[in-house]
Design an enzyme around this catalytic site. Sequence first.
Site, PDB file in Angstrom:
ATOM      1  NE  ARG A  17      -5.466   4.731   0.182  1.00 36.38           N
ATOM      2  CZ  ARG A  17      -4.131   5.270   2.020  1.00 36.38           C
ATOM      3  NH1 ARG A  17      -4.784   5.093   2.777  1.00 36.38           N
ATOM      4  NH2 ARG A  17      -3.417   4.718   1.117  1.00 36.38           N
ATOM      5  CD  GLU A  32       1.207   0.458  -3.274  1.00 36.79           C
ATOM      6  OE1 GLU A  32       1.580  -0.372  -4.798  1.00 36.79           O
ATOM      7  OE2 GLU A  32       0.893   0.017  -2.474  1.00 36.79           O
ATOM      8  CG  PHE A  38      -1.577  -3.249  -5.656  1.00 37.08           C
ATOM      9  CD1 PHE A  38      -2.335  -4.431  -5.100  1.00 37.08           C
ATOM     10  CD2 PHE A  38       0.064  -4.099  -5.306  1.00 37.08           C
ATOM     11  CE1 PHE A  38      -2.097  -5.344  -4.586  1.00 37.08           C
ATOM     12  CE2 PHE A  38      -0.064  -5.241  -5.480  1.00 37.08           C
ATOM     13  CZ  PHE A  38      -1.357  -6.601  -5.139  1.00 37.08           C
ATOM     14  CD  GLU A  39      -3.530   4.100  -1.949  1.00 38.95           C
ATOM     15  OE1 GLU A  39      -4.695   4.604  -1.895  1.00 38.95           O
ATOM     16  OE2 GLU A  39      -2.563   3.847  -1.239  1.00 38.95           O
ATOM     17  CD  GLN A  40       0.182   3.208 -10.384  1.00 37.27           C
ATOM     18  OE1 GLN A  40       0.525   3.573 -11.744  1.00 37.27           O
ATOM     19  NE2 GLN A  40       0.505   2.514 -10.550  1.00 37.27           N
TER      20      GLN A  40
END
Length: 213
Positions: A17, A32, A38-40
């Site tokens: 991802r 993000e 959260f998601e980096q």
Amino acid sequence: KELHKDFQWLRTPESDRIFAVQDGKLTLFGRESIGSWFEQALVARRQTHFSYDAETVVDFSPEDERQFAGLTAYYCRYNFYYLTVSGTADGKRELLLLTSEASYPDGDLNLPLAAPVEIPSEGKVKLALSIRGPTLQYYYALEGEELKKIGPVYDASILSDECGGHRAHGSFTGAFVGMAASDLNGTALPAKFDYFVYRPEHSKLDRYEVHTQ
């Protein structure tokens, strides 16, 4: 066909991802912001020397200011420096420095001390940084040009457990340096990185070209 073992990324076990190794390059898919909980999309290696140089080349075509990618010196979401290739509201590209220098819980994204540098709308950009003990300096170069300084000399000590640690909740993971990409539009805009160099001062080169091991 895979990352060098020195590289790490944040949080997600679903690495496809956030990155892929394709055609001898590392592609990060913008997620993000670098300050997100959260998601980096952030791939980096540990700083293992008091003084070192790091360098990468990025190919990135942002459509606006909500998309940015580049080279970061990173301790945690509260403590980092980040030289980015970003876009503008009128579709141009620029180099922008993002910094957060306050420890938990007071982390705050700071306005750049240096004005954004407008760059051509196409073409790769070399991004580099140099840490010498407690100081950090960023550099950049367009294709066919030599590196030149961008921004002020920053305080690299905030990237340490001693200065960047969370007083109430313990420290984080130590200092890292690496590549990141953000797309706040939610389109996962890719940023392609040709290589990554980590060069300890007065030491042999550590160069990561993803097609060689």
